[in-house]
Design an enzyme around this catalytic site. Structure first.
Site, PDB file in Angstrom:
ATOM      1  N   CYS A  31       0.833  -1.214   0.000  1.00 16.34           N
ATOM      2  CA  CYS A  31       0.000   0.000   0.000  1.00 16.34           C
ATOM      3  C   CYS A  31       0.869   1.266   0.000  1.00 16.34           C
ATOM      4  O   CYS A  31       1.579   1.534   0.972  1.00 16.34           O
ATOM      5  CB  CYS A  31      -0.913  -0.045   1.222  1.00 16.34           C
ATOM      6  SG  CYS A  31      -1.783   1.483   1.591  1.00 16.34           S
ATOM      7  N   CYS A  34       0.161   3.715   2.780  1.00 13.29           N
ATOM      8  CA  CYS A  34       0.640   3.140   4.047  1.00 13.29           C
ATOM      9  C   CYS A  34       2.139   3.380   4.206  1.00 13.29           C
ATOM     10  O   CYS A  34       2.611   3.711   5.300  1.00 13.29           O
ATOM     11  CB  CYS A  34       0.357   1.635   4.091  1.00 13.29           C
ATOM     12  SG  CYS A  34      -1.382   1.190   4.013  1.00 13.29           S
TER      13      CYS A  34
END
Length: 105
Positions: A31, A34
């Site tokens: 991600c 992230c």
């Protein structure tokens, strides 16, 4: 910073946290947002010494964590006080994350 891999470990952390704020980062390695938030989350960990910070990699932890806490998008930050979820931040919003830590700690 703790990496939680099971619902049992997450529950043990919440159980032992007393009146401290617990902030958990639900993320995945692939991600992009992230990965952007990871160093910012680490910085907040060193800035708020009386707050407990932990991470849950949703792909490497047991699926019961994601199911229990209804994680449908990442990054997803959840805030707990006295074992109860009090707030959350979805997405890579550093400002909102810091504001909510200041609010609840």
């Amino acid at each position: 910073m703790r990496e939680l891999k099971s619902l049992k470990k997450l529950n043990e952390l919440l159980e032992s946290s007393g009146n401290k704020l617990v902030v958990i980062d639900f993320y995945a390695d692939w991600c992009g947002p992230c990965r952007i938030m990871a160093p910012k989350f680490e910085q907040l960990d060193s800035e708020f010494l009386d707050v407990i910070f932990a991470k849950v990699n949703i792909e490497k932890s047991s699926k019961d964590i994601s199911n229990q806490y209804a994680i449908s998008s990442i990054p997803h930050f959840k805030f707990f006080k006295y074992k109860t979820e009090v707030d959350n931040v979805k997405g890579a919003n550093e400002t909102s994350l810091k504001e909510k830590i200041e609010k609840w700690h």
